[in-house]
Motif scaffolding. Structure first.
Motif, PDB file in Angstrom:
ATOM      1  N   ARG A 180       0.845  -1.188   0.000  1.00 40.11           N
ATOM      2  CA  ARG A 180       0.000   0.000   0.000  1.00 40.11           C
ATOM      3  C   ARG A 180       0.883   1.241   0.000  1.00 40.11           C
ATOM      4  N   VAL A 242      -0.660  -0.928  -4.324  1.00 36.75           N
ATOM      5  CA  VAL A 242      -2.033  -0.431  -4.257  1.00 36.75           C
ATOM      6  C   VAL A 242      -2.003   0.983  -3.686  1.00 36.75           C
ATOM      7  N   VAL A 244      -3.233   4.316  -1.948  1.00 35.35           N
ATOM      8  CA  VAL A 244      -4.258   4.683  -0.979  1.00 35.35           C
ATOM      9  C   VAL A 244      -4.407   6.202  -1.063  1.00 35.35           C
ATOM     10  N   LEU A 330      -0.727   5.306   7.338  1.00 39.96           N
ATOM     11  CA  LEU A 330      -1.686   4.352   6.775  1.00 39.96           C
ATOM     12  C   LEU A 330      -2.600   3.798   7.867  1.00 39.96           C
ATOM     13  N   ASP A 334      -6.692   4.169   8.160  1.00 42.23           N
ATOM     14  CA  ASP A 334      -7.596   3.033   8.357  1.00 42.23           C
ATOM     15  C   ASP A 334      -8.502   3.272   9.560  1.00 42.23           C
ATOM     16  N   LEU A 339     -10.794   4.583   4.276  1.00 40.55           N
ATOM     17  CA  LEU A 339      -9.961   3.943   3.256  1.00 40.55           C
ATOM     18  C   LEU A 339     -10.792   3.459   2.068  1.00 40.55           C
ATOM     19  N   ARG A 343     -10.505   4.524  -2.022  1.00 43.71           N
ATOM     20  CA  ARG A 343      -9.921   3.556  -2.935  1.00 43.71           C
ATOM     21  C   ARG A 343     -10.690   3.469  -4.245  1.00 43.71           C
TER      22      ARG A 343
END
Length: 351
Positions: A180, A242, A244, A330, A334, A339, A343
């Motif tokens: 991420r 990925v 974020v 991160l 969350d 999140l 996304r």
């Protein structure tokens, strides 16, 4: 043409030297021999333009033009320009759009600049005063040569192979690691990034034509977005990363620093509304052509994969979030429960 290129061993200077040799020009470089290796095919002169004695190797040498791709101290550029003024009829200086004072609206070449001083001395590594010093360098060239015999190319954010700034290489390297990855703000935010090879081609074309002038050497309008930047890095590296996408306010509240900790991120606020809206109309009219941004990403990754390393210029701050801080941000995102909302809609931007 017989060209004198100051420096000529790293990033912009290196690219201009390679292009000039490829065009059949005779190239002499002038540097201290400390930053990097001169390209094969040049005549290398050693000197240090921080002192009068240091520019003596230029005495009695005649050139059709001088290209100065990296001057950072006005007094050094002034000393160089004066040393060659009687023997070289044209001087091209690569400056920066950072010379402009205000970024709350689109800027063109008529916008107010910082008040530089042509004979100001200083430390080349003092990047805190880069805007003032670069404007002083411009004035040193203009006052020595006159507006009719010099080119001032104000480059924007430069990317491409042999990068010594490290912003695009940081994104490529971080995304290649996978996992991420923090992505800042709106993925549709436009960016203006100039490939070093397009900058080089433009400067050399102006020099060959002895075309004086002042130009913002940037794409005339955004040539990519933050989303395309991230997506193209994923494609180029073949990574499973990925992104974020996080609200800018959240990133700032967690102490994440724009530009340095997240390279190429400038918050989308009124004070910086014009940062990625610099007019490139003048350079475009003078012949600037820019390649697709995806080519810059793929070629930079190819250079890194072939063993290329970013040799940061003196004074350049370290780039990127420390791994521990990245994980903390991160985790905080969350915990905020947003999140999944940010996304959605990420994949699909074309390189």
């Amino acid at each position: 043409m017989r060209l004198l290129i100051i420096g000529g061993t790293s990033f912009v200077g290196r690219t201009i030297v390679g292009d000039a040799l490829g065009r059949g020009h005779e190239v002499t470089t002038f540097n201290r021999g400390l930053t990097g290796k001169d390209l094969d095919g040049v005549e290398a002169l050693r000197g240090d333009r921080s002192t009068d004695e240091g520019v003596r190797p230029l005495a009695g040498r005649r050139f059709d033009a001088v290209i100065d791709p990296g001057g950072l101290v006005p007094a050094h550029v002034l000393r160089t320009a004066r040393a060659v003024a009687d023997s070289s009829p044209f001087y091209a200086f690569v400056s920066t759009t950072a010379v402009y004072q205000a970024w709350n609206a689109e800027v063109d070449e008529s916008a107010t600049t910082w008040p530089g001083v042509a004979d100001q001395d200083g430390d080349p590594a003092d990047l805190a005063h880069l805007p003032v010093h670069k404007r002083g360098c411009e004035l040193a060239v203009e006052q020595t040569y006159g507006l009719g015999a010099c080119l001032v190319a104000r480059a924007g954010s430069i990317v491409g192979p042999h990068d010594n700034l490290g912003q695009l290489p940081w994104w490529l390297t971080r995304i290649a690691q996978g996992g991420r990855v923090i992505a800042p703000g709106d993925p549709a935010r436009g960016l203006q990034l100039i490939d070093v090879r397009d900058l080089s081609t433009f400067v050399l074309a102006q020099v060959e034509a002895q075309a004086a002038g002042m130009h913002n050497v940037v794409p005339d309008g955004p040539n990519t977005t933050m989303g395309r930047l991230v997506d193209t890095c994923v494609q180029a590296t073949g990574s499973d990363a990925v992104p974020v996408w996080m609200d800018e306010g959240f990133l700032l509240s967690r102490g994440v620093r724009p530009w340095t900790e997240v390279p190429l991120w400038i918050p989308d606020v009124p004070e910086t509304a014009g940062f990625w809206a610099v007019s490139g109309a003048s350079a475009k009219a003078a012949g600037l052509r820019t390649r697709p941004f995806g080519d810059s990403v793929r070629d930079t990754w190819g250079w890194l994969r072939s063993g290329g390393e970013v040799e940061a210029a003196p004074g350049t701050p370290p780039l990127g979030l420390a791994g521990e801080k990245e994980q903390q941000v991160l985790a905080a995102w969350d915990s905020a429960g947003v999140l999944q909302r940010r996304r959605t809609g990420w994949s699909g931007w074309a390189g």
